[in-house]
Design an enzyme around this catalytic site. Structure first.
Site, PDB file in Angstrom:
ATOM      1  N   GLU A  77      25.457  93.789 139.399  1.00 11.27           N
ATOM      2  CA  GLU A  77      26.852  93.786 139.864  1.00 11.27           C
ATOM      3  C   GLU A  77      26.950  93.616 141.381  1.00 11.27           C
ATOM      4  O   GLU A  77      27.929  94.036 141.992  1.00 11.27           O
ATOM      5  CB  GLU A  77      27.564  95.070 139.431  1.00 11.27           C
ATOM      6  CG  GLU A  77      27.642  95.293 137.942  1.00 11.27           C
ATOM      7  CD  GLU A  77      28.493  94.264 137.189  1.00 11.27           C
ATOM      8  OE1 GLU A  77      29.072  93.373 137.829  1.00 11.27           O
ATOM      9  OE2 GLU A  77      28.549  94.377 135.947  1.00 11.27           O
ATOM     10  N   HIS A  95      29.830 102.494 140.902  1.00 15.36           N
ATOM     11  CA  HIS A  95      30.210 101.960 139.593  1.00 15.36           C
ATOM     12  C   HIS A  95      29.459 102.736 138.514  1.00 15.36           C
ATOM     13  O   HIS A  95      28.243 102.914 138.622  1.00 15.36           O
ATOM     14  CB  HIS A  95      29.872 100.468 139.506  1.00 15.36           C
ATOM     15  CG  HIS A  95      29.853  99.945 138.102  1.00 15.36           C
ATOM     16  ND1 HIS A  95      30.934 100.049 137.250  1.00 15.36           N
ATOM     17  CD2 HIS A  95      28.874  99.337 137.379  1.00 15.36           C
ATOM     18  CE1 HIS A  95      30.628  99.520 136.079  1.00 15.36           C
ATOM     19  NE2 HIS A  95      29.380  99.085 136.130  1.00 15.36           N
ATOM     20  N   HIS A  97      29.458 103.982 134.009  1.00 17.15           N
ATOM     21  CA  HIS A  97      29.979 103.850 132.640  1.00 17.15           C
ATOM     22  C   HIS A  97      30.340 105.251 132.146  1.00 17.15           C
ATOM     23  O   HIS A  97      29.999 105.636 131.027  1.00 17.15           O
ATOM     24  CB  HIS A  97      28.935 103.216 131.718  1.00 17.15           C
ATOM     25  CG  HIS A  97      28.493 101.845 132.144  1.00 17.15           C
ATOM     26  ND1 HIS A  97      27.465 101.163 131.535  1.00 17.15           N
ATOM     27  CD2 HIS A  97      28.954 101.016 133.128  1.00 17.15           C
ATOM     28  CE1 HIS A  97      27.298  99.973 132.128  1.00 17.15           C
ATOM     29  NE2 HIS A  97      28.187  99.869 133.105  1.00 17.15           N
ATOM     30  N   HIS A 157      34.147  98.534 129.706  1.00 15.77           N
ATOM     31  CA  HIS A 157      32.947  98.539 130.527  1.00 15.77           C
ATOM     32  C   HIS A 157      32.754  99.859 131.284  1.00 15.77           C
ATOM     33  O   HIS A 157      31.768 100.559 131.042  1.00 15.77           O
ATOM     34  CB  HIS A 157      33.012  97.350 131.517  1.00 15.77           C
ATOM     35  CG  HIS A 157      31.785  97.172 132.344  1.00 15.77           C
ATOM     36  ND1 HIS A 157      31.395  95.937 132.842  1.00 15.77           N
ATOM     37  CD2 HIS A 157      30.874  98.053 132.813  1.00 15.77           C
ATOM     38  CE1 HIS A 157      30.284  96.081 133.544  1.00 15.77           C
ATOM     39  NE2 HIS A 157      29.946  97.358 133.541  1.00 15.77           N
TER      40      HIS A 157
HETATM   41 ZN   LIG Z   1      28.353  98.301 134.469  1.00 16.56          ZN
END
Ligand SMILES: [Zn+2]
Length: 219
Positions: A77, A95, A97, A157
Site C-alpha cells: 500500500e 492502515h 484491518h 478492506h
Molecule cells: Zn490492507
C-alpha cells in the site's frame, strides 16, 4: 539510517502496539512516518508480523516511491501512504484491518456520528469505494474519502488513520475502531440516534472553548 534510527524504532513500536491492541492480526496492516528534514518516509516492509516488528522491518522510501537500495520491499500500500503525504501535512499514517472497522466497511457507505468524540476525526467517516489492494485506484478512492478527515474506512478492506504524530495516528485508529464497535453494539439494540449537524458543530465549538484535543482534557 543512523540519524533516523528513532523514526525506525517508533514505527516498529507503533506496530507492536497496534498488534497488542488487537487492531492488527499477523501482517494485516502498515504504518509509516515522515522522516523529519527530508522528503522521504519510513514504512513497514511487505509481510511484516506486527507483534514482532523491529526497526529492521522498516524501510525508507522517497516521495517519488523510490526505495533505497538494499532496504527491502515496502508495503504493497505504498501508493496510499505516498498519496496521503502529498495531500496533507500528516506526520504519520496507519492502515489496519481492525475487526469492527472492517465489518462496518463491509456494510455502510459512511459511519455516522453517534458519539461526540467522533468529531476528533472530523465528523462522519466516509467509506472509500472498493478497489483491489495495492492499486493506485484504491489509493485515489481513500485520498478522496480523507478530505477534511483524520480517518477513513475502506470498503470490504479496513481502515486508515493519520495524525500530526505517530501516537496521534494510532489514537485515531483506536478511536475509529471503538466508534465502529459502538455502532455495531448500538445497532444490535435498535436504531441508533445520530447527532444532528447542529449538535456536531456545538461539539466543535465547545472543544475550541475548552481546547479539547490539544491539552488532552477529557470531560
Ligand atoms: Zn490492507
Amino acid at each position: 539510517m543512523t540519524d533516523h534510527a528513532p523514526a525506525y524504532a517508533a514505527v516498529a513500536a507503533g506496530c507492536r502496539r497496534l498488534a497488542a491492541q488487537g487492531l492488527v492480526i499477523g501482517s494485516a496492516g502498515n504504518v509509516s512516518v515522515r522522516l523529519p528534514g527530508t522528503d522521504d518516509l519510513v514504512v513497514t516492509r511487505s509481510g511484516v508480523a506486527f507483534a514482532d516488528c523491529t526497526p529492521d522491518d522498516v524501510v525508507r522510501v522517497g516521495s517519488s516511491g523510490r526505495v533505497l537500495p538494499g532496504t527491502g520491499t515496502p508495503t504493497s500500500e505504498i501508493d496510499l501512504h505516498l498519496g496521503i503525504y502529498a495531500d496533507t501535512s500528516a506526520a504519520a499514517v496507519v492502515h489496519t484491518h481492525a475487526p469492527y472497522s472492517t465489518a462496518v466497511a463491509c456494510v455502510l457507505d459512511e459511519l455516522p456520528v453517534l458519539h461526540y468524540q467522533q468529531m476528533l476525526l472530523g465528523g462522519p467517516v466516509r467509506v472509500a469505494p472498493y478497489a483491489t489492494f495495492g492499486t493506485p485506484e484504491l489509493a485515489a478512492h481513500v485520498r478522496d474519502a480523507l478530505v477534511d478527515r483524520q480517518a477513513a474506512l475502506m470498503s470490504n478492506h479496513g481502515s486508515v488513520a493519520l495524525g500530526a504524530s505517530l501516537d496521534q495516528a494510532i489514537e485515531h485508529a483506536l478511536l475509529l475502531e471503538w466508534l465502529a464497535a459502538l455502532h455495531h453494539r448500538s445497532s444490535a439494540l435498535g436504531t441508533p440516534r445520530v447527532l444532528t449537524a447542529e449538535e456536531q458543530s456545538d461539539v466543535v465549538a465547545q472543544a475550541v472553548r475548552r481546547s479539547y484535543g490539544t491539552q488532552q482534557e477529557k470531560p
